[in-house]
Design an enzyme around this catalytic site. Sequence first.
Site: not given
Length: 438
Positions: A277, A292, A364, A367, A405
């Site tokens: 990303r 991130r 988070e 999801s 994560r």
Amino acid sequence: MFDINLLRNDLQATADWMKKSRGFSIDVAAFEALEAERKALQIQTQELQQQRNALSKAVGQAKAQKDDVKASQLLAEVAAVPEKVKANELALSAVQERVNTMLLTMPNIPQPGTPLGKDSDDNVEARRWGTPKSFDFEVKDHVAIGEALSAGGAGMQLDFETAAKLSGARFVVMKGQLARMHRALAQFMLDTHVNEHGMTECYVPYIVNADSMMGTGQLPKFEDDLFKVPMATDDGTVKNRYLIPTSEVSLTNFVRDSIVAADTLPLRLTAHTPCFRSEAGSAGRDTRGMIRQHQFDKVEMVYISKPEDSDALLEEMVGFAEKILQKLELPYRVVRLCTGDMGAGSAKTYDLEVWLPAQNTYREISSCSNIEAFQARRMGARYKNAAGKNEPVHTLNGSGLAVGRTLVAIMENYQNADGSVTVPEVLRGYMGGLATLA
RNA sequence: GGAGAGGUGGCAGAGUGGUUGAAUGUACCUGACUCGAAAUCAGGCUUACCGCAAGGUAACGGGGGUUCGAAUCCCCCCCUCUCCGCCA
């Protein structure tokens, strides 16, 4: 892609709910005008086409009967028609294009009952699991922990400096025991989904074409978030392909442009892949550590289901993601996303948030979304329903889990006063019995 | 990288300008025969859209062109396969 039938059959109510939920305005009058225009043009075009076809057929018949006089009469009669047909076809496809663009750029309609809200502050906690551990020493964050762990002559186990030299910001190098635990985590997740949750393990491309990105909705709207891979074609021109931002793209596109046999549904797929990303627009957010990154690993779950099953399957999927956290004994909470925080394609989303002691909060880590027919419509992914009609399938996707994560969560939750990290029981078998990172 | 072949309905496979949305086989559905099945026979069997309906329009890998008319002719692209070369 938005369901046009909602607009045709229930325009005002749909517009009201989209406004209230997504804050998305549908220009009701403009849509009605566009539809009226489309309908008129289509009828007119088809009449002209019919006229042309009939006359052309007659020409053929006349010629077959060697009736040249009649044939030339007919030819004179049709002469002007093709031009009119063409003009109408162009106008019609322009209008259809506008309708299509409109549908393509609209977000999915949230399920009724989705909590209203504008951002993550308005999400609704569904449940909690586990109790955050209390530490009798000052907790460190994963960066401090990882940099203090030594991989012998190779240096720190967690090394952002070397990663920056190789690639730039938002990349990471892991070495030694930590790299091994990262690998172990992915194996453990995959094994659990395959052996205990009945999913099919998949190996998939990390580079996909524009059609695939279009299918799952990354394109055309979110091109900035993707890494492009230019590839030369035979004629010497260059075409972009894209690094997947999640294996949802690869897995979901399995069923693009196809009619899935009903008796194979639901499809439960899983894959472990890196995700890429660009994080455009996230400058300054989570710059420290590996929360991130431009590149991270994820074990993804994708379901392809009949419409009537998708709600129950979303609950199942969330449960399977939770299972991973439970086995790792990491405290987490489940959050139902509000209308403002859901992804554009989702009709219903649950986030799993894991406890991070150093941040003293839940972050988070997964999801899970029911996309319903939103992707399937634009992908042309259908199945034959009980009535024998082709109908879009429903697609669901969820992280199970984000590997990086999860590693962060383990480091922080399992840290000891001496700087070591206890290895969760379930991972030790994957790490040659290693009980502590030290 | 070089050379060649090919992309048509669930599958196989005809079709090289006209009443072909598409022969034929096979699969599938319905009916007949049968105690039942198999075999056989008859019928049905692509999808999307427009239309109250009758009916109509579009689609033969994708896009463009020629033509009164294109699965069929021309151009571009995509994909698959075979052989040779190279290669993790």
